[in-house]
Design a protein around this motif. Structure first.
Motif, PDB file in Angstrom:
ATOM      1  N   SER A  37       0.919  -1.126  -0.035  1.00  8.35           N
ATOM      2  CA  SER A  37      -0.112   0.045   0.068  1.00  8.35           C
ATOM      3  C   SER A  37       0.864   1.208  -0.232  1.00  8.35           C
ATOM      4  O   SER A  37       1.979   1.337   0.265  1.00  8.35           O
ATOM      5  N   LYS A  39       0.664   5.804   0.400  1.00  7.23           N
ATOM      6  CA  LYS A  39      -0.010   7.007   0.828  1.00  7.23           C
ATOM      7  C   LYS A  39       0.511   8.181  -0.435  1.00  7.23           C
ATOM      8  O   LYS A  39       1.681   8.083  -0.650  1.00  7.23           O
ATOM      9  N   SER A  40      -0.210   8.947  -0.497  1.00 10.89           N
ATOM     10  CA  SER A  40       0.095  10.512  -1.193  1.00 10.89           C
ATOM     11  C   SER A  40       0.016  11.322  -0.350  1.00 10.89           C
ATOM     12  O   SER A  40      -0.923  11.514   0.616  1.00 10.89           O
ATOM     13  N   TYR A  41       1.053  12.285  -0.552  1.00 13.35           N
ATOM     14  CA  TYR A  41       0.827  13.538   0.466  1.00 13.35           C
ATOM     15  C   TYR A  41       1.406  14.741  -0.213  1.00 13.35           C
ATOM     16  O   TYR A  41       2.322  14.382  -1.187  1.00 13.35           O
ATOM     17  N   VAL A  51      -1.675  14.139   4.345  1.00 16.93           N
ATOM     18  CA  VAL A  51      -1.913  13.076   3.403  1.00 16.93           C
ATOM     19  C   VAL A  51      -3.177  13.275   2.586  1.00 16.93           C
ATOM     20  O   VAL A  51      -4.203  13.518   2.978  1.00 16.93           O
ATOM     21  N   PHE A  54      -4.894   7.114   0.262  1.00 13.93           N
ATOM     22  CA  PHE A  54      -4.077   5.936   0.566  1.00 13.93           C
ATOM     23  C   PHE A  54      -4.508   5.000  -0.755  1.00 13.93           C
ATOM     24  O   PHE A  54      -5.547   5.058  -1.504  1.00 13.93           O
ATOM     25  N   TYR A  55      -3.680   4.035  -1.189  1.00 14.31           N
ATOM     26  CA  TYR A  55      -3.676   3.454  -2.290  1.00 14.31           C
ATOM     27  C   TYR A  55      -3.720   2.072  -1.846  1.00 14.31           C
ATOM     28  O   TYR A  55      -2.337   1.511  -1.549  1.00 14.31           O
ATOM     29  N   LEU A  78       4.027   2.377   2.228  1.00 14.16           N
ATOM     30  CA  LEU A  78       3.799   2.145   3.647  1.00 14.16           C
ATOM     31  C   LEU A  78       4.284   0.976   4.141  1.00 14.16           C
ATOM     32  O   LEU A  78       4.340   0.584   5.238  1.00 14.16           O
ATOM     33  N   MET A 157      -1.333   2.245   7.609  1.00 18.24           N
ATOM     34  CA  MET A 157      -0.914   3.542   7.915  1.00 18.24           C
ATOM     35  C   MET A 157      -0.967   3.848   9.418  1.00 18.24           C
ATOM     36  O   MET A 157      -1.396   3.180  10.217  1.00 18.24           O
ATOM     37  N   ASP A 161      -1.187   9.283  10.104  1.00 19.88           N
ATOM     38  CA  ASP A 161      -1.339   9.590   8.979  1.00 19.88           C
ATOM     39  C   ASP A 161      -3.090   9.579   8.608  1.00 19.88           C
ATOM     40  O   ASP A 161      -3.746  10.292   7.695  1.00 19.88           O
ATOM     41  N   TYR A 165      -5.312  12.694   6.897  1.00 22.92           N
ATOM     42  CA  TYR A 165      -6.001  12.469   5.782  1.00 22.92           C
ATOM     43  C   TYR A 165      -7.544  13.032   6.047  1.00 22.92           C
ATOM     44  O   TYR A 165      -8.176  13.666   5.084  1.00 22.92           O
TER      45      TYR A 165
END
Lengths: 210, 210
Positions: A37, A39-41, A51, A54-55, A78, A157, A161, A165
């Motif tokens: 997995s 995360k983008s931030y 954040v 989450f993917y 992650l 996460m 996180d 988010y």
DNA sequence: CGTCAGTTTGAGCGAGCTCAACGTGAGTGG
DNA sequence: CCACTCACGTTGAGCTCGCTCAAACTGACG
């Protein structure tokens, strides 16, 4: 779809903390998460991050770079993870030849837009408890979609996180998880979580689930 | 682009309160705003709405229906308005023949995704004052993009609409507009607003503008 | 076995919400 | 042309949810 396969690059596995791309990087590819997995931030000027997503396995990451050929977010693994890299210009070329592919990709982007708008509603009108609950139910159905348990899974996460988010502090996230556990609707130990009463959780969010 | 022109339908003008489409409507077309403005919103089960977006001249509305062929929002005219309707399946067909069109449409959707993620950051980390300020600066640059004044324009939406969009109450919006006016950075009278000190406004939002 | 990121818990505070009352102006009908 | 109306907007007073600050605990990893 066999033709799509020819342009996909199966990259080396990534390990926790590895960046898939960074903010302002030149946009070249989108990525399908195979395992693990991300995360983008984004970082603001004072250096603190927020954040933005989450993917999980089966999901697409990197669409934030399409508009201006440069990534608006950073993306970081992650946990141990593997991805398929899809060079965007090749995807475009192939989409011109394969109507189904073009249609599917429009759908994927449309789904991202719809999802982001739901998050907008969540952030602009839900209480902290509703946000956390909705977030957990969301993870649940996303895991279920790829054949994993909808009631028992690991949170890849940190509490921090999740807080970033959802627009909450770490403390609030922690407190609410404890509170929900005391209510008996879930059980959480470290990163492992079990949703014990999905119906009750849905009721907390309200009739309109995320 | 002349070919795109052939599939566009120039619809009758709409007047304040007219719906362009409603939540759950079958998705058929996207729309380009020619004049006037729209808001999109969702109703929750208790009947109260949350505004999910505002659309000004030159902007595209209706992308929320692409994913599952049904609109996730309702869209309503905030004032007299006119639009161009672009049937989506025709747009898809034409995109297969015109690489530039396909590329542009991917860009448009990508821009929507990037914009929604910025709103996510705004809602999850900005104070009420930063939200309002960022919102006004956003309107300003959107009006400037179509050749209108960046410093003096009309707010087509109510204070309530702004509040719903930004996750604030009407009272807070009203109070903050008054406060900003007292600071001398803007002047507001009913729907008419003048941004008197753009630099100061940017400073309120922080170095990272929306 | 020490370290450090992550997590939990407590106590107090404050930004923005709620509730309430009043002001205002655009549209409507007499 | 005026009176009425009703949605919209403003302002005030008090309260509450989630934040801040602080301190202690846990577990993973070198």
């Amino acid at each position: 779809m066999a033709q799509l396969d020819t342009i996909v690059e199966r990259n080396r596995p990534l390990t926790k903390g590895d960046h898939l791309y960074r903010q302002h990087d030149n946009f070249k590819s989108i990525f399908a998460v195979r395992s693990g997995s991300f995360k983008s931030y984004v970082l603001n000027s004072s250096g603190e991050g927020r954040v933005t997503g989450f993917y999980l396995p089966g999901e697409i990451i990197g669409l934030d770079g399409i508009a201006d050929h440069s990534h608006a977010n950073s993306a970081i693994a992650l946990e141990h993870a593997s991805i398929c890299e899809i060079p965007f210009n090749q995807l475009e070329s192939l989409s011109l030849q394969l109507p189904v592919l073009q249609h599917n990709f429009f759908s994927i982007m449309g789904a991202e837009i719809t999802k982001d708008q739901k998050v907008h509603t969540l952030l602009s009108s839900y209480s902290a408890e509703q946000r956390i609950t909705s977030f957990l139910l969301g993870l649940s159905s996303r895991y279920a979609r790829v054949g994993l348990s909808a009631t028992r899974f690991n949170l890849p996460m940190t509490r921090g996180d999740i807080g970033e988010y959802l627009g909450l502090t770490v403390e609030t996230v922690s407190r609410l998880l404890t509170a929900l556990q005391k209510k008996g609707v879930l059980a959480v130990a470290n990163r492992e979580i079990e949703l014990k009463d999905i119906e009750a959780l849905k009721q907390i969010v309200g009739a309109d689930a995320l």
